[in-house]
Design an enzyme around this catalytic site. Structure first.
Site, PDB file in Angstrom:
ATOM      1  N   VAL A  64       0.510  -1.500  -0.399  1.00  0.00           N
ATOM      2  CA  VAL A  64      -0.162  -0.333   0.152  1.00  0.00           C
ATOM      3  C   VAL A  64       0.893   1.741   0.280  1.00  0.00           C
ATOM      4  CG1 VAL A  64      -2.066  -0.885   0.658  1.00  0.00           C
ATOM      5  CG2 VAL A  64      -0.321  -0.051   1.999  1.00  0.00           C
ATOM      6  N   SER A 142      -5.725   5.643  14.857  1.00  0.00           N
ATOM      7  CA  SER A 142      -5.662   5.271  16.512  1.00  0.00           C
ATOM      8  C   SER A 142      -5.895   5.799  17.684  1.00  0.00           C
ATOM      9  CB  SER A 142      -3.760   4.781  16.121  1.00  0.00           C
ATOM     10  OG  SER A 142      -3.685   4.656  18.114  1.00  0.00           O
ATOM     11  N   TYR A 155       3.977   7.103  14.063  1.00  0.00           N
ATOM     12  CA  TYR A 155       3.228   6.104  14.189  1.00  0.00           C
ATOM     13  C   TYR A 155       2.258   7.359  14.969  1.00  0.00           C
ATOM     14  CZ  TYR A 155      -0.755   3.095  15.832  1.00  0.00           C
ATOM     15  OH  TYR A 155      -1.104   1.903  15.056  1.00  0.00           O
ATOM     16  N   ALA A 156       2.107   7.830  15.709  1.00  0.00           N
ATOM     17  CA  ALA A 156       0.831   8.439  16.262  1.00  0.00           C
ATOM     18  C   ALA A 156       0.511  10.467  15.293  1.00  0.00           C
ATOM     19  CB  ALA A 156       1.356   9.338  17.481  1.00  0.00           C
ATOM     20  N   ALA A 157       1.945   9.918  14.816  1.00  0.00           N
ATOM     21  CA  ALA A 157       1.559  11.553  13.647  1.00  0.00           C
ATOM     22  C   ALA A 157       0.982  10.852  12.655  1.00  0.00           C
ATOM     23  CB  ALA A 157       2.764  12.326  13.295  1.00  0.00           C
ATOM     24  N   LYS A 159      -0.755   8.252  12.034  1.00  0.00           N
ATOM     25  CA  LYS A 159      -2.413   8.584  12.398  1.00  0.00           C
ATOM     26  C   LYS A 159      -3.724   9.719  12.298  1.00  0.00           C
ATOM     27  CE  LYS A 159      -2.315   3.837  12.610  1.00  0.00           C
ATOM     28  NZ  LYS A 159      -3.358   3.065  11.459  1.00  0.00           N
TER      29      LYS A 159
HETATM   30  N1  LIG Z   1      -4.305  -4.033  17.515  1.00  0.00           N
HETATM   31  C1  LIG Z   1      -4.778  -2.481  18.106  1.00  0.00           C
HETATM   32  O1  LIG Z   1      -4.274  -2.326  18.835  1.00  0.00           O
HETATM   33  C2  LIG Z   1      -4.573  -0.446  16.954  1.00  0.00           C
HETATM   34  C3  LIG Z   1      -4.847  -0.201  17.323  1.00  0.00           C
HETATM   35  C4  LIG Z   1      -4.684   0.919  16.810  1.00  0.00           C
HETATM   36  C5  LIG Z   1      -5.207   0.683  15.535  1.00  0.00           C
HETATM   37  N2  LIG Z   1      -4.352  -0.171  14.936  1.00  0.00           N
HETATM   38  C6  LIG Z   1      -4.186   0.816  13.972  1.00  0.00           C
HETATM   39  O2  LIG Z   1      -5.618  -1.026  13.087  1.00  0.00           O
HETATM   40  C7  LIG Z   1      -4.936  -1.389  11.612  1.00  0.00           C
HETATM   41  C8  LIG Z   1      -4.350  -3.205  12.232  1.00  0.00           C
HETATM   42  O3  LIG Z   1      -3.893  -3.405  13.492  1.00  0.00           O
HETATM   43  P1  LIG Z   1      -3.650  -5.007  13.459  1.00  0.00           P
HETATM   44  O4  LIG Z   1      -3.424  -5.043  15.345  1.00  0.00           O
HETATM   45  O5  LIG Z   1      -4.376  -5.723  12.881  1.00  0.00           O
HETATM   46  O6  LIG Z   1      -2.339  -5.922  12.883  1.00  0.00           O
HETATM   47  P2  LIG Z   1      -1.736  -6.381  12.433  1.00  0.00           P
HETATM   48  O7  LIG Z   1       0.492  -6.537  12.156  1.00  0.00           O
HETATM   49  O8  LIG Z   1      -2.225  -8.110  12.391  1.00  0.00           O
HETATM   50  O9  LIG Z   1      -2.660  -6.535  10.204  1.00  0.00           O
HETATM   51  C9  LIG Z   1      -1.304  -5.244   9.997  1.00  0.00           C
HETATM   52  C10 LIG Z   1      -1.519  -5.632   8.676  1.00  0.00           C
HETATM   53  O10 LIG Z   1      -1.053  -4.672   7.144  1.00  0.00           O
HETATM   54  C11 LIG Z   1      -0.478  -5.231   6.432  1.00  0.00           C
HETATM   55  N3  LIG Z   1       0.973  -4.528   5.724  1.00  0.00           N
HETATM   56  C12 LIG Z   1       1.687  -4.054   6.669  1.00  0.00           C
HETATM   57  N4  LIG Z   1       2.327  -3.439   6.217  1.00  0.00           N
HETATM   58  C13 LIG Z   1       1.516  -3.688   3.951  1.00  0.00           C
HETATM   59  C14 LIG Z   1       1.898  -2.485   3.572  1.00  0.00           C
HETATM   60  N5  LIG Z   1       3.232  -1.594   3.030  1.00  0.00           N
HETATM   61  N6  LIG Z   1       0.803  -2.856   1.789  1.00  0.00           N
HETATM   62  C15 LIG Z   1      -0.364  -3.664   2.427  1.00  0.00           C
HETATM   63  N7  LIG Z   1      -0.135  -4.458   3.366  1.00  0.00           N
HETATM   64  C16 LIG Z   1       0.332  -4.435   4.872  1.00  0.00           C
HETATM   65  C17 LIG Z   1       0.411  -6.379   7.244  1.00  0.00           C
HETATM   66  O11 LIG Z   1       0.964  -7.640   6.982  1.00  0.00           O
HETATM   67  C18 LIG Z   1      -0.685  -7.225   8.363  1.00  0.00           C
HETATM   68  O12 LIG Z   1      -1.356  -7.732   7.597  1.00  0.00           O
HETATM   69  C19 LIG Z   1      -2.976  -0.911  11.791  1.00  0.00           C
HETATM   70  O13 LIG Z   1      -3.645   0.546  11.153  1.00  0.00           O
HETATM   71  C20 LIG Z   1      -2.782  -0.139  13.273  1.00  0.00           C
HETATM   72  O14 LIG Z   1      -2.528   1.130  13.510  1.00  0.00           O
HETATM   73  C21 LIG Z   1      -4.048  -1.315  15.794  1.00  0.00           C
END
Ligand SMILES: NC(=O)c1ccc[n+]([C@@H]2O[C@H](COP(=O)([O-])OP(=O)(O)OC[C@H]3O[C@@H](n4cnc5c(N)ncnc54)[C@H](O)[C@@H]3O)[C@@H](O)[C@H]2O)c1
Length: 249
Positions: A64, A142, A155-157, A159
């Protein structure tokens, strides 16, 4: 039913915890799914699981952060189904490093993965949505985009950027029948996040949340379903907080 039966949805990061939960939830509601992830195997196994349930999903290896790869993701979806009704930007992730130790490459990696990605994916699908005069976009921000977080500044910036990009794009396309919203989860117990903590650290982290527990991926998926469903006709440009009252800002 949410009214997404036969709607075509692209979900990025669909091999992961939250993306996978959203994919399963949309599949149960009858959506056709393009499952994008940089780790092709995880998206493929999610697609097989959904197809075995009687759903209609295909996996597409996508980076992405790369414009050509994102264009190919949109193109493959249009070739298969001729339309794109829903885009869910889930792909993302964090890294921990104090600002003084962060290299320019570290910064670019996290900001590209979490923010540039959302711009590229939205830009790739909007022409189809404009032609259709309809579309729904949801991006995962986030809580840290609102509170900030020591050692996760990039990351914070990024999001926070997702939330403001969401507002801006919503303003641009509101007249065209396209809604653009974001979800800001607090702590969600996905395998990736849980894996960063020992049991003791996890108990301490969860104790900070007024609800007394972390959220589940399915609880984020419920919000992601509502935002793209027929039940949401007038909410756009918003970031919905899903965090068990972990409102420490
Ligand atoms: N889990 C939490 O506590 C939490 C809290 C706030 C926000 N988020 C956000 O939610 C989203 C999902 O988090 P998660 O915990 O399910 O993480 P995760 O690591 O299980 O899922 C993230 C997915 O994104 C894919 N990915 C990473 N870089 C990529 C790229 N360049 N192109 C395509 N795919 C890519 C990874 O392979 C993975 O499958 C993220 O954006 C994360 O920042 C998560």
């Amino acid at each position: 039913m949410a009214g997404i039966d036969n709607k075509v949805a692209i979900i990025t990061g669909s091999g992961g915890g939250i993306g996978g939960a959203i994919a399963l939830r949309y599949a149960r509601e009858g959506a056709k799914l393009a499952l994008a992830d940089i780790v092709a195997e995880t998206a493929k196994s999610r697609a097989s699981e959904i197809n075995a349930m009687g759903g209609d999903a295909f996996a597409i290896a996508t980076d992405v952060t790369n414009k050509d790869s994102v264009r190919q993701m949109a193109h493959a979806t249009l070739e298969r189904w001729g339309r794109i009704d829903i885009l869910v930007n889930v792909a993302g992730g964090a890294d921990r490093k104090p600002v003084v130790e962060m290299t320019e490459t570290d910064w670019d990696h996290i900001v590209n993965m979490n923010l540039k990605s959302v711009f590229l994916c939205c830009q790739a699908v909007i022409p189809a949505m404009l032609k259709q005069k309809s579309g729904k976009i949801v991006s995962i921000s986030s809580i840290y985009g609102f509170t900030g977080n020591a050692t996760r500044s990039s990351y914070a910036a990024a999001k926070a950027g997702v939330a403001v990009f969401t507002k801006s794009l919503a303003l641009e396309v509101a007249k065209e029948g396209i809604s653009v919203n974001a979800i800001a989860p607090g702590r969600v117990s996905t395998p990736r996040v849980r894996g960063h903590y020992s049991d003791e650290q996890w108990a301490e982290a969860v104790a900070l949340i007024p609800a007394g527990r972390a959220g589940t991926p399915d609880e984020v998926a419920s919000t992601a379903l509502f935002l793209v469903s027929d039940e949401n006709r007038y909410i756009t440009g918003q970031t919905i907080h899903v965090n068990g009252a972990w409102l420490n800002w």
